[in-house]
Design an enzyme around this catalytic site. Structure first.
Site, PDB file in Angstrom:
ATOM      1  N   GLY A 177       0.901  -1.181  -0.110  1.00 28.20           N
ATOM      2  CA  GLY A 177       0.015  -0.069  -0.078  1.00 28.20           C
ATOM      3  C   GLY A 177       0.806   1.393   0.088  1.00 28.20           C
ATOM      4  N   GLU A 217      -1.140   2.694   6.798  1.00 28.40           N
ATOM      5  CA  GLU A 217      -1.159   3.887   5.506  1.00 28.40           C
ATOM      6  C   GLU A 217      -2.054   4.984   6.004  1.00 28.40           C
ATOM      7  OE1 GLU A 217       0.668   3.687   3.094  1.00 28.40           O
ATOM      8  OE2 GLU A 217       1.239   1.554   3.369  1.00 28.40           O
TER       9      GLU A 217
HETATM   10 ZN   LIG Z   1       4.714   3.407   5.515  1.00 27.97          ZN
END
Ligand SMILES: [Zn+2]
Ligand SMILES: [Ca+2]
Ligand SMILES: [Ca+2]
Ligand SMILES: [Ca+2]
Ligand SMILES: [Ca+2]
Length: 682
Positions: A177, A217
């Protein structure tokens, strides 16, 4: 005021190199920090201005709720994850950020007092389950396409957190991600996670099966850096992750270490927080955020993401606790990346309808096909015109239709003008000669310059990147459409440019793009940034060339486009808040003017090594005209040797047998000659 800034610029490059030999970094967010270094610096400056005392917080007494929309980009396989898998991820975000008792998030940390809610009401008041499914080739995702995801399906980022779930990132790179940061460009805002690292069921795979990729994230999206940012740094507060109570960490931790202490410059010297969400450990081993991280998150939300958690917005998105969700009928919506095409060019449409439609009925009057029941039909148009598009969708609750009048404009690719073309801006009209300025944001853009010492004459075009703060924006000088098919010679685009940076940490970019399909797709034919773009010294005052030697040449071979009679070329400035960029003497034709231009990419031509006692090479020659030759003479003018330039570029010239002393090397072609002095010294 001193701006505290994590040492990301050097570290990001080094860390990637180090990690490549050891472990694949699961998070691709460092690339954002590099790309948007200027925006990050501004974010930190604004943060420090608002919160000058480390650890001080603007935390309000109530828990902040952030409405979320999840966009699933899939191609009809298992990556089209279930609603339940999406909900399991939102559940984990709440467990982790609220430290809910008895859950995986109930570790040795704090409640950050932020929670997340799948939106029940869409941007236009639609009933929604907060999930948008898009059947698109973009599911097989390249990170450089990040803005395309948003262009296809992105909700107002001041009202919703946009999460993207994709099938693949960068061809199985191992990146799970990546995320944007606060105060960045809206067209990149949100974060992207692989479907098999999303949620706690369905396709989620160990060791990323507990939803912590999204928790990590999300941390970036809320303004946090990695706990190992900048390694041990020099200070636990003002370097590294800029959070005082997270001890410094030398390198990322992988797997599931029991304990570690990689830095001893913290006082007192405590162990690394291997269980922190902002490290790289496995999902099962991450369970906490510190009070300092909570304060940074709260401050970031106060400063940069204020609207999203306001009560008015939680009400408007169906995220207040009193809202009772109802089953939603399908809501029609659709998108395409291009709306202006040539006759015959394929247009990819995708459904962005809400609430999991089970049937799609498209109408493309004037198109081929003219109807479709696919989720993602490809349509082309045989005749020029403006065309409506409509989509009817249905699920078990009900249906909806949407018609967008005149969505697609189709043009006949009329043959462009034949080269030669040249423009030095000397008419003082701007933009001159069929050139079009493309300025999507309506702010700073290309203007006429009459102040600098120009490459030629009294005028040029410049971009002021110094006062421009919409980092990432593109401004184009689009040349008239050219017929290169019937030109009958090798087409070359030439221009001169001048540029200086305002900081060694970031740079604007100059790229040249070409299209043969009426501007639907552009390919990059030339690009310069950083040191390769700079022609003058880094300075924080406006850069004004004061000599023609401040200018460099670009010589770009356009043979690859000689099969089209309608080539669109543009010179594009991509700003990152650097300094002034100038272009002048734009020329499209078959001839070079002078040997220097003919030979020179944009470097100074040199011979090396110099002095020499063996093979000598030529540097800085990007193009070798077929007729160009190299002659070598000694100090008395006696000819030593003569050979084609192409041979010299391949094999060098052996001066090992020549006596010590000065020699003159000349490069000659029909367009002129260039001489270099070489000393032989044994
Ligand atoms: Zn990171
Ligand atoms: Ca720290
Ligand atoms: Ca330590
Ligand atoms: Ca000029
Ligand atoms: Ca602009």
């Amino acid at each position: 005021m001193q701006v505290k800034l994590p040492f990301i610029f050097l570290c990001a490059a080094l860390c990637v190199a180090v990690e490549a030999t050891a472990q694949v970094p699961p998070c691709g967010t460092d690339a954002y920090l590099i790309r948007h270094a200027r925006a990050i610096e501004r974010m930190e400056a604004r943060y420090n201005e608002a919160f000058p005392v480390p650890g001080a917080t603007e935390r309000s007494s109530h828990v902040k709720t952030i409405p979320v929309v999840v966009h699933i980009f899939h191609q009809g396989g298992p990556e089209n994850i279930s609603d339940a898998q999406v909900q399991s991820q939102i559940q984990v975000l709440n467990e982790d950020y609220r430290k809910l008792p008895g859950t995986n998030g109930d570790g040795n940390g704090v409640d950050t007092e932020v929670q997340f809610c799948l939106a029940h009401i869409g941007p236009n008041g639609e009933c929604t389950n907060g999930i948008v499914r898009i059947n698109s080739p973009l599911a097989d995702h390249q990170s450089f396409q990040r803005t395309m995801l948003k262009q296809i399906s992105g909700w107002d980022n001041t009202r919703y957190l946009n999460i993207y779930v994709v099938q693949d990132i960068d061809n199985g790179s191992g990146v799970l991600g990546y995320s944007s940061y606060p105060d960045g460009p809206p067209e990149e805002d949100g974060f992207v996670v692989l479907h098999d690292a999303f949620g706690t069921m369905g396709t989620a795979q160990a060791p990323q099966h507990l939803g912590r990729t999204a928790s990590h994230e999300l941390g970036h999206w809320l303004g946090m850096y990695h706990t190992f940012q900048d390694g041990c740094g020099t200070d636990t507060c003002t370097t590294g992750d800029l959070v005082c109570d997270t001890p410094p960490v030398e390198d990322p931790h992988y797997g599931c270490p029991v304990s570690a202490n990689t830095c001893s410059n913290d006082v007192p010297d405590v162990n690394d927080l291997v269980d922190n969400y902002m490290d790289y450990t496995d999902d099962a081993c991450k369970s906490m955020l510190t009070a300092g991280q909570r304060d940074r998150i709260q401050n970031m939300l106060q400063l940069f993401r204020f609207d999203i958690w306001q009560t008015g917005n939680t009400l408007a998105t169906g995220c207040d606790s009193a809202y009772v969700p109802v089953p939603c009928a399908a809501v029609s919506n659709f998108a395409t990346l291009v709306q202006q095409v040539c006759t015959g060019n394929p247009v990819q449409f995708v459904s962005t309808a809400l609430n999991d439609p089970i049937a799609w009925q498209w109408y493309f009057p004037g198109g081929t096909p003219s109807t479709s029941t696919a989720e993602d039909p490809v349509v082309s148009y045989a005749l020029p015109g403006t065309y409506d598009v409509a989509l009817v969708v249905q699920n078990s609750i009900g249906g909806d239709s949407l018609m967008v009048p005149g969505m697609i404009t189709v043009q006949d690719p009329e043959p462009g003008q034949l080269p030669p073309f040249s423009e030095g801006f000397e008419s003082l009209l701007f933009p001159p000669n069929g050139i079009v300025v493309e300025n999507p944001d309506g702010e700073n853009t290309w203007v006429l310059d009459t102040v600098a010492v120009q490459a030629e004459g009294i005028a040029s075009a410049h971009m002021d990147n110094l006062t421009y703060t919409n980092y990432g924006q593109s401004d184009g000088l689009r040349l008239p459409t050219f017929d290169l098919l019937n030109f009958g010679a090798t087409p070359w685009l030439r221009f001169r440019w001048a540029y200086a940076r305002s900081s060694p940490n970031y740079s604007d970019q100059l790229v040249v793009l070409a299209s043969t399909d009426c501007g639907v797709n552009f390919t990059q034919v030339w690009a310069r940034t950083g040191a390769a773009l700079a022609t003058g010294p880094t300075q924080t005052t406006p850069y004004i060339p004061d000599s023609t030697t401040n200018w460099k040449n670009a010589n770009i071979n356009l043979t690859a486009y000689a099969n089209s009679d309608h080539v669109i070329i543009k010179l594009v400035n991509v700003t990152d808040g650097g300094n002034y960029l100038y272009v002048d003497r734009i020329n499209l034709g078959d001839q070079f003017v002078g040997i220097e231009d003919a030979l020179n990419g944009d470097e100074t031509i040199t011979a090396y090594p110099n002095p020499a006692n063996g093979i000598v090479w030529l540097r800085g020659i990007a193009n070798a005209p077929a007729d160009a030759r190299v002659d070598l003479r000694d100090a008395t003018g006696r000819g030593i040797l003569s050979m084609p330039l192409q041979n010299v570029l391949k094999n060098g010239i052996d001066l090992g047998a020549q006596a010590d002393g000065p020699y003159v090397l000349s490069i000659r072609s029909r367009t002129g000659s260039k001489s270099l002095m070489i000393a032989v010294q044994h």
